[in-house]
Design an enzyme around this catalytic site. Structure first.
Site, short mmCIF file in Angstrom:
data_model
loop_
_atom_site.label_atom_id
_atom_site.label_comp_id
_atom_site.label_asym_id
_atom_site.label_seq_id
_atom_site.Cartn_x
_atom_site.Cartn_y
_atom_site.Cartn_z
CG ASP A 165 -8.05 45.19 -14.00
OD1 ASP A 165 -7.24 44.68 -13.20
OD2 ASP A 165 -8.72 46.22 -13.72
CG ASP A 330 -10.65 27.84 -27.65
OD1 ASP A 330 -10.93 27.28 -26.59
OD2 ASP A 330 -11.49 28.22 -28.48
CD GLU A 359 -10.55 23.34 -25.53
OE1 GLU A 359 -11.39 23.30 -24.62
OE2 GLU A 359 -10.60 24.17 -26.47
#
Length: 614
Positions: A165, A330, A359
């Protein structure tokens, strides 16, 4: 003074609880800031029959430009202009029908942090540590079990949640600082309320909420503040192409064109080449851009102007809120490319010194360079992306350091890839890496050949560009016999209580794992202080007899890299490199501190020599 009943009415409506036939369940963005470069703000209101109401705002410096309704009566979009001198504070938004107020919402404008627009993004003086949060450190076991969300914790299942986390990242900042990293990129931390394989974070179900299994929005903000305090730059992983199939709006879409193909699954062809292919039919181009990445990730239609503005504002909201100094985007080529240009330009207009990296997973540098700011593209396409992920360099690493040396194999793959840098407007702002979360670990890629691993890492940490290291690569984490992502993203040893193996303390690590960790620590901390490795010139010599050499230098410093793939040691041929070396005489090994005349510097067989040339 308001009556108790009036106060109750305000509370009920501001909390989005149903009141009569109308309700207000969501307001996005939930708040905003004064003093933004772009003075326009689009607010999305969602609630039962909200479109039947008329919003009214009475606040100095705020002008209502437009109220936009869509097909679904449960949505209303309000377009505001917030004048530059508008004061921070809260203001009422009254929703009325037939001159009767039905709902009331208190919206807040915060004051921006001082010099927020001038924040410095990550750059080539930085080294990035990439973390899959669920698999790094479990800093708060209290958020491990949330059965109401689904996809519960099971560390024995590579596809399930493991418990890492945001608090675990905060707890690890000292380790990362000691190692020499200066920037942190987390795989997405936003809510992924998906029934299975939600740990990776790429199927977002709420763009304004951190997944509670990672922590809260406030925890993420605290991480941003801790990064600033401890000299790190925080990079957020964002997805403009798709959302998760369980995103809240998928149950009640604003309009039929919010998701491509009306919200019905149509698979993309994954052919990035169609963007550049002069012979590609329009149908192939459309299927690539509009098709869904996978069935669980609906493809958002960025040509819808309301959705486009929603996504741009969401990115800016997180920059301001979480003190970000970078965004990694992304699947950069999959969304509408004109939207991506608008997105990148909007962010860079607001934050001129910021950095964005996209990307584009392709071995072809032409495809990657196409999206970088300043590219002279044949079709006239212009983007404001300062950086891109340098996949062509990563793809050249394995053959470069593992193949036998001959005319067409081995070092020549690395050499010729680097020679393509003329294609990029700014190769020094590319992000370079030996591996990442979507591919086999570098140690596995080089068949656990430690010499090849060591050479590849030395190359990445001294090459032009911005190095990125995936968590655990520094201790030879591997995935032998499988390329399953759940195994590639295995738990970082020492991140869980009672782990026998602990990368933070060194307990249980093998001698070679400890050696690799020390290699990273030494080179990264050395790189911090070597300006010539940040933006110095690069000269490389064509591979010859199993030797590949390149130099990084400026007016004050020079570093020489010598890669030796032979079965015998190599003594530096000073005469061959005289053009660069000039009148310098001494070679000091960075790895062991030994010094010698340049012509007597020796590189062991199957190894790399890193020398400061004085």
């Amino acid at each position: 003074m308001k009556s108790i009943s009036a106060l109750f009415f305000v509370f009920v409506c501001s909390m989005g609880i149903s009141f009569g036939q109308f309700s207000l369940d969501r307001v996005e963005p939930p708040f905003w800031w004064t003093g933004m470069q772009n003075t326009h703000l689009q607010i999305m209101f969602y609630g039962e029959n909200i479109a039947e109401l008329s919003p009214i705002i009475r606040y100095d410096g705020i002008e209502v430009l437009e109220t936009v309704l869509v097909e679904n009566p449960n949505y209303l979009f309000l377009i505001l202009d917030i004048h530059p001198d508008t004061k921070a504070g809260s203001f009422a938004i009254e929703f009325s029908k037939d001159d009767m107020m039905q709902l009331y919402y208190s919206y807040t404008l915060n004051a921006r942090s001082e010099n927020s627009g001038e924040r410095q993004g990550f750059n080539n003086s930085d080294a990035i540590y990439l973390i899959t949060p669920d698999r790094f450190v479990n800093g708060d076991p209290g958020n491990d079990y949330m059965p109401e969300i689904g996809d519960t914790l099971d560390r024995s299942d590579p596809q399930a949640r493991h418990g890492g986390d945001i608090q675990g990242v905060i707890n690890s900042l000292q380790y990362l600082s000691d190692m020499g990293f200066t920037s942190i990129w987390l795989n997405p931390v936003l809510e992924n309320k998906m029934p299975r394989t939600s740990y990776h974070g790429y199927a977002v179900t709420d763009f304004y909420k951190v997944d509670p299994r990672f922590g809260s929005n406030e925890d993420y903000q605290i991480l941003g503040q801790a990064c600033q305090k401890n000299g790190f730059k925080l990079i957020m992983d964002m997805v403009m192409n798709h959302c998760g199939s369980e995103h809240w709006w998928m149950k009640d879409l604003p309009s039929n064109d919010w998701i491509h193909y009306g919200g019905n699954y149509v698979q993309t062809n994954h052919r990035r080449s169609v963007i550049h292919d002069p012979y590609a039919p329009e149908s192939d181009k459309e299927l690539f851009s509009n098709g869904w990445f996978v069935k669980s990730m609906p493809d958002m239609n960025q040509q819808n102007p309301l959705l486009a503005e929603y996504l741009i504002q969401n990115s800016i909201w997180w920059i301001e809120y979480a003190h970000l100094q970078g965004i990694r985007h992304d699947t950069h080529s999959y969304p509408d490319k004109n939207f991506m240009a608008d997105w990148s330009c909007a962010i860079m207009d607001e934050y001129p010194n910021f950095n964005l990296v996209g990307e584009e997973w392709s071995p072809n540098p032409n495809y990657v360079a196409y999206y970088q700011r300043g590219s002279n593209n044949q079709d006239g396409y212009n983007s404001c992306m300062p950086s891109m992920m340098d996949f062509p360099t990563q793809i050249s690493l394995v053959p470069g350091f593992t193949e036998p040396e001959n005319w067409n194999s081995g070092f020549i793959k690395i050499y010729e890839n680097l020679a393509n840098d003329f294609i990029y407007p700014d190769p020094y702002n590319l992000v370079i890496f030996p591996d990442n979360h979507d591919m086999s670990r570098f140690y596995t890629q080089v068949n656990e050949d430690y010499n090849a691993f060591k050479m590849g890492i030395a190359y990445i940490l001294t090459l032009r560009g911005i190095p990125q290291i995936f968590y655990g690569t520094e201790i030879l984490m591997s995935n032998p016999g499988t390329d399953a992502h759940g195994i590639i993203r295995s738990d970082f040893p020492g991140g869980w209580e009672n782990d026998v193996k602990n990368a933070f303390t060194g307990a249980g690590l093998t001698d070679q794992e400890l050696e690799a960790q020390l290699l990273f620590k030494s080179l990264l901390n050395w790189r911090k202080e070597k300006a010539c490795l940040h933006d110095g010139k690069l000269v490389h010599y064509s591979p010859k007899d199993g030797i590949y050499v390149f130099f990084r230098f400026n007016d004050e410093e020079m570093v020489m890299l010598v890669f030796n793939k032979n079965e015998e040691e190599y003594t530096v041929d000073k005469a061959r490199f005289q053009e660069v070396i000039k009148n310098r005489k001494e070679a000091v090994s960075v790895l062991d501190g030994n010094s010698s005349p340049i012509e007597k510097a020796v590189v062991p067989a199957g190894s790399v020599g890193i020398f400061e040339i004085n």
